[in-house]
Every structure is written in structure tokens, then in C-alpha cells.
Design an enzyme around this catalytic site. Structure first.
Site, PDB file in Angstrom:
ATOM      1  N   THR A 254     154.987  69.724 117.349  1.00 18.24           N
ATOM      2  CA  THR A 254     154.796  68.457 117.179  1.00 18.24           C
ATOM      3  C   THR A 254     155.804  68.280 117.667  1.00 18.24           C
ATOM      4  OG1 THR A 254     155.674  68.366 114.817  1.00 18.24           O
ATOM      5  CG2 THR A 254     152.554  67.329 115.537  1.00 18.24           C
TER       6      THR A 254
ATOM      7  N   LYS B  75     144.359  68.646 117.667  1.00 16.33           N
ATOM      8  CA  LYS B  75     145.186  69.975 118.189  1.00 16.33           C
ATOM      9  C   LYS B  75     144.539  71.034 117.719  1.00 16.33           C
ATOM     10  CE  LYS B  75     149.465  69.733 117.404  1.00 16.33           C
ATOM     11  NZ  LYS B  75     149.538  68.067 116.841  1.00 16.33           N
TER      12      LYS B  75
END
Ligand code: ADE
Length: 334
Positions: free
Chosen positions: A166, A72
Site C-alpha cells: 500500500t 491484490k
């Protein structure tokens, strides 16, 4: 491009300086070097191009979710690069007070990228302060206190927030709705991970054969971060115990020595599995009870260990708690 990288990221104690430098070297420098996540990549590129075409200083805010280690942060860097923009990096838990968020926001320049990792851990006060900023680039600041308290409205330069999490489910609806697009990063395929290892080995200047690439990929938990970490450890062994070349013998020796099994499980994962098996008769067991019995932090289990154990079918999540599957028993009996 102005690199304004305020590194407020948490780093694990074992992540030594050299590893950090290598991580930077291994990070893709452009889209052409970025392997996998085709869909997210395509959609992001369209958003950037469309904003450019319309003459806007930056695209809409973007949210990325997916397991830890799927890149990410890497994507955020690539997006900033593609936008020719500066990037500021921070994380939800690093922003403790609203004043800290205000300082970050007021220091942004037009067209910048602000990357907030673990955005689900941003505290409520900061989150609410961010709403009008994300929508209208308007910061309502409270100054003074008691009878002298008043609010000041500040215009913030237009910027793109890139949020990463997450745990998408932990993000509040109002925050989620303020992102123009949400992308799920998927676990990489074995072939993609092999490609990443091949590329990384080339950058590190280490010779490696196909069997060793496959061996490392097998244990990488389908994430580039783990694959690169394992490659660096195997390289250490190759340099100290061999002639610097990575071969299956060296690879096996590394994994035996570091206690990393064929599925990429390490002592932390085994601890969670054996706790469920031995202290809860295989489950179902609640996450808090598992955390206490395994002497582990609940969030670490939720964010680091469990996603992979669920992915490979070793843990099943049920309404009554977690269960260790037959597959997990078979694996540990081997
Ligand atoms: N390193 C980390 N993530 C990567 C990716 N997606 N492609 C290439 N190298 C990487």
C-alpha cells in the site's frame, strides 16, 4: 494445480469464520469474472502468455501497489491459476527472521507463485537475503556461528514473486528494481463496484434492487472488499428484520445502525477528522501528533484511513502536515 496456501496472513479479530468463507466464495474464480483493473489485467496476461510461449516455467516477478482492499490478493490467486501453479501466501510482517524466509523459499516448487503482502514491511535482513534469490534463484545461507560459520549456496526453483504494497514509497530501490513489472491498482469506478455488488448478491443468492446496489456502492469507498462486506451486513438485516430481500429501507436501516454515513465514513474515519479539526484547529498537523491525539496507530492511519480521506478531498497533505478541508467541515456539519 497444487494448492499450497500457507495462510500466514493477519486477520482482524472481527472477521469471523463465516465471513472468511463467504469472502472465498465471492472471490472471482477466473479472469472473466474479474471486474475492473483492465490495464493491469491485460499486461499481466501478456507476461504470463509470453513466458509460456518461450517455454519458461514462470513469468518475471510482479509488484502491485494501491490502496488496501483493491484486490491484490485476489489478483495473485488469479495469476497462479492462469499459470497453473501452486501459490504460497505470506506477508512482510509475518516473516520475522531470515530462517523463516529461507524455509519458505526452500519449500517452493518450480513455477510456483510466492505472494508477499505488505512487502514494504519485510525486514532489512530478509530483504537483502532475497536479492540474489530474486535475481539468480540463489540463496546464500549462513550456517553455524563463530569460527565455524560458513555460507552455503542453495539453488531455489524458479518461481514468480508477487509483491503487494500500500506504500510504494517505503519500498527500497534495490527491491523495487528486482520486479520485472510494477502495476498500480486504481480505485474502482462506481459502475464497476455496482457490477461487483450485483455479482456478489447473485452468488449469495440474495435479491437486491438497483437503488440498494447504488446505495451500497456509494458507501463502498470504491473498493470491492468494503462493498462485499457492506452487502453481507445488509443481507444480515434483510434476513433478520425483513423477508431476506434487500431494499432501500433495509439498506438505510443497516447503515444507520452501523453508523456508516453517505460517504462510507465510519467512526474511525470521523475520529481522525475531528481530531485534526478540534485538537489542531484544522491543521496542519503531523501524522505522529494526529496518531497520538486520536489514540490510533500511525500505520493504520497511513494505510487505512488517510488514503480514502485524501481521495475524497477531506484531508489535504502538505509539507507542514495534514489539513482538514472545507469539504470535510461541510460534510460533518450536515
Ligand atoms: N471481488 C473482489 N474483487 C473483485 C473484482 N475485481 N471483480 C469481481 N469480484 C471481485
Amino acid at each position: 494445480m497444487t494448492e499450497k496456501n500457507t495462510e500466514t496472513k493477519k486477520t482482524t479479530p472481527e472477521q469471523v469464520e463465516e465471513d472468511r468463507a463467504l469472502d472465498l466464495a465471492l472471490r472471482p474464480k477466473g479472469w472473466d469474472e474479474y471486474i475492473g483493473q483492465k490495464k493491469a489485467k491485460q499486461n499481466v496476461q501478456i507476461m504470463i502468455k509470453a513466458a509460456e510461449k518461450r517455454g519458461e516455467s514462470c513469468p518475471d516477478h510482479m509488484l502491485f501497489h494501491g490502496n488496501s482492499g483493491l484486490g491484490k490478493t485476489t489478483l495473485a490467486y488469479l495469476i497462479a491459476k492462469e499459470m497453473n501453479a501452486g501459490i504460497r501466501i505470506t506477508s512482510g510482517p509475518a516473516i520475522k527472521k531470515s530462517g523463516e524466509l529461507a524455509a519458505i523459499l526452500t519449500n517452493l516448487s518450480e513455477g510456483d507463485v510466492l505472494f508477499i503482502d505488505e512487502i514494504h514491511r519485510l525486514n532489512k535482513v530478509c530483504e537483502e537475503m532475497a536479492y540474489p534469490v530474486l535475481e539468480e534463484f540463489n540463496l546464500n545461507l549462513m550456517v553455524g556461528n563463530g569460527p565455524m560459520a560458513r555460507t552455503v549456496d542453495l539453488n531455489i526453483p524458479r518461481f514468480t514473486l508477487i509483491g503487494a504494497t500500500t506504500q510504494l514509497a517505503l519500498l527500497s530501490g534495490p527491491l523495487r528494481n528486482r520486479f520485472g513489472a510494477t502495476f498500480r491498482l486504481k480505485p474502482y469506478s462506481k459502475e464497476e463496484i455496482e457490477k461487483i455488488i450485483r455479482r456478489s448478491a447473485e452468488i449469495l443468492g440474495v435479491k437486491i434492487d438497483e437503488e440498494s446496489i447504488k446505495d451500497i456502492a456509494e458507501r463502498s469507498r470504491f473498493t470491492p472488499r468494503v462493498a462485499n462486506r457492506l452487502l453481507k451486513r445488509v443481507r444480515d438485516f434483510a434476513e433478520v428484520e425483513g423477508d431476506g430481500t434487500i431494499n432501500p429501507k433495509i439498506t438505510k436501516k443497516t447503515f444507520d445502525s452501523l453508523n456508516i454515513d453517505e460517504k462510507g465514513l465510519e467512526s474511525g474515519d470521523i475520529n481522525i477528522l475531528t481530531t485534526i479539526m478540534e485538537k489542531f484547529d484544522g491543521g496542519p498537523a503531523g501524522i505522529k501528533a494526529i496518531a497520538a491525539a486520536a489514540n490510533e496507530n500511525k500505520d493504520t492511519i497511513l494505510e487505512i484511513y488517510e488514503p480514502y480521506l485524501v481521495q475524497i478531498g477531506f484531508i489535504k497533505r502538505t509539507s507542514r502536515g495534514r489539513i482538514a478541508t472545507e469539504k470535510a467541515y461541510n460534510h460533518l456539519e450536515k
